[in-house]
Design a protein around this motif. Structure first.
Motif, PDB file in Angstrom:
ATOM      1  N   LYS A   1       0.871  -1.151   0.053  1.00  0.00           N
ATOM      2  CA  LYS A   1      -0.090   0.106   0.133  1.00  0.00           C
ATOM      3  C   LYS A   1       0.897   1.277  -0.087  1.00  0.00           C
ATOM      4  CE  LYS A   1      -1.468  -1.889   3.431  1.00  0.00           C
ATOM      5  NZ  LYS A   1      -1.871  -2.522   4.668  1.00  0.00           N
TER       6      LYS A   1
ATOM      7  N   ARG B   1      -6.422   0.512  17.723  1.00  0.00           N
ATOM      8  CA  ARG B   1      -7.116   0.484  16.993  1.00  0.00           C
ATOM      9  C   ARG B   1      -8.243   1.785  17.135  1.00  0.00           C
ATOM     10  NH1 ARG B   1      -5.539  -2.713  13.285  1.00  0.00           N
ATOM     11  NH2 ARG B   1      -4.952  -4.674  13.922  1.00  0.00           N
TER      12      ARG B   1
ATOM     13  N   ASP C   1      -0.858   4.641   9.461  1.00  0.00           N
ATOM     14  CA  ASP C   1      -0.180   4.294  10.514  1.00  0.00           C
ATOM     15  C   ASP C   1       0.857   5.358  10.961  1.00  0.00           C
ATOM     16  OD1 ASP C   1      -0.977   1.683  10.543  1.00  0.00           O
ATOM     17  OD2 ASP C   1       0.571   0.712   9.330  1.00  0.00           O
TER      18      ASP C   1
HETATM   19  C1  S3P Z   1      -1.711  -4.319  11.346  1.00  0.00           C
HETATM   20  C2  S3P Z   1      -0.983  -3.733  10.027  1.00  0.00           C
HETATM   21  C3  S3P Z   1      -0.109  -2.827  10.201  1.00  0.00           C
HETATM   22  C4  S3P Z   1      -0.317  -1.822  11.211  1.00  0.00           C
HETATM   23  C5  S3P Z   1      -0.368  -2.733  12.499  1.00  0.00           C
HETATM   24  C6  S3P Z   1      -1.656  -3.569  12.464  1.00  0.00           C
HETATM   25  C7  S3P Z   1      -2.775  -5.455  10.887  1.00  0.00           C
HETATM   26  O1  S3P Z   1      -0.009  -1.829   9.178  1.00  0.00           O
HETATM   27  O2  S3P Z   1      -1.565  -1.121  11.206  1.00  0.00           O
HETATM   28  O3  S3P Z   1       0.712  -3.418  12.951  1.00  0.00           O
HETATM   29  O4  S3P Z   1      -3.417  -5.423  11.741  1.00  0.00           O
HETATM   30  O5  S3P Z   1      -2.767  -6.014   9.864  1.00  0.00           O
HETATM   31  P1  S3P Z   1       0.376  -2.478   7.572  1.00  0.00           P
HETATM   32  O6  S3P Z   1      -0.509  -3.302   6.802  1.00  0.00           O
HETATM   33  O7  S3P Z   1       0.957  -1.199   6.894  1.00  0.00           O
HETATM   34  O8  S3P Z   1       1.675  -3.354   7.681  1.00  0.00           O
END
Ligand code: S3P
Length: 189
Positions: free
Chosen positions: A20, A63, A39
């Protein structure tokens, strides 16, 4: 499609390792707008890494911050919005994405491909806490994808298949797909 045609934000969703941020950067360049990463917004607000937030306050707090970051990004100026892989888990987030009326691209890949990219990403150790007791391996990716794939599809206006495509090829395809999206009436930013 000419970059000037899309004068609204767009949202990228997909599992960790789906690219992404990489695709987001390419699309932001082509569209002449910024890239907002939910993030990164969370890390800026909290003043510490995602891993530290998970360890100190727990996933629930992360979250909450993620939902705020998403709302901020959706309400902000035109941007490509790269979301965290778990953003679709909360119904309120899915509702907010749907209510935005923005194009939403789901970057879809097989668990093996996603895992090899997660393992190859130097940022994983800092940014990616384990999400289950399974320890971040193939079984975790498979289980979470089974849960999440229908949720990514629920919010998506188009699905981009990752297999066999370079980031540039994905950006070409995404631009083509965006050209087919209904163009904004009142949601220009
Ligand atoms: C998460 C993905 C992460 C980040 C966190 C939780 C998830 O983002 O938001 O570690 O629950 O899959 P990326 O998809 O950018 O790695």
């Amino acid at each position: 499609m000419s970059a000037t045609l899309l004068r609204m934000s767009l949202v990228l969703v997909g599992y960790r390792g789906s690219g992404k941020s990489t695709l987001g950067r390419l699309l932001a360049g082509r569209l002449g707008c910024g890239l907002v990463d939910t993030d990164e917004l969370v890390v800026r607000t909290a003043g510490r890494s995602i891993k530290a937030i998970f360890e100190q306050e727990g996933e629930g707090h992360f979250r909450d911050l993620e939902a705020q970051a998403l709302a901020e990004a959706l309400g902000g100026p035109q941007a490509v919005i790269a979301t965290g892989g778990g953003v679709v888990m909360r119904p309120e987030n899915r509702r907010a994405i749907g209510a935005s009326g923005l194009p939403v691209l789901y970057l879809r890949g097989e668990p093996e491909l996603l895992l090899s990219r997660i393992r190859g990403d130097v940022a994983t150790a800092v940014n990616r806490p384990n999400l289950t007791a399974l320890g971040g391996g193939l079984e975790e990716v498979r289980q979470l994808l089974t849960l999440r794939d229908p949720l990514y599809r629920e919010v998506a206006t188009a699905v981009l298949e990752l297999a066999g495509r370079s980031p540039e090829e994905l950006a070409d395809l995404a631009m083509e797909m965006l050209g087919r999206e209904p163009q904004p009436t009142t949601k220009n930013k």
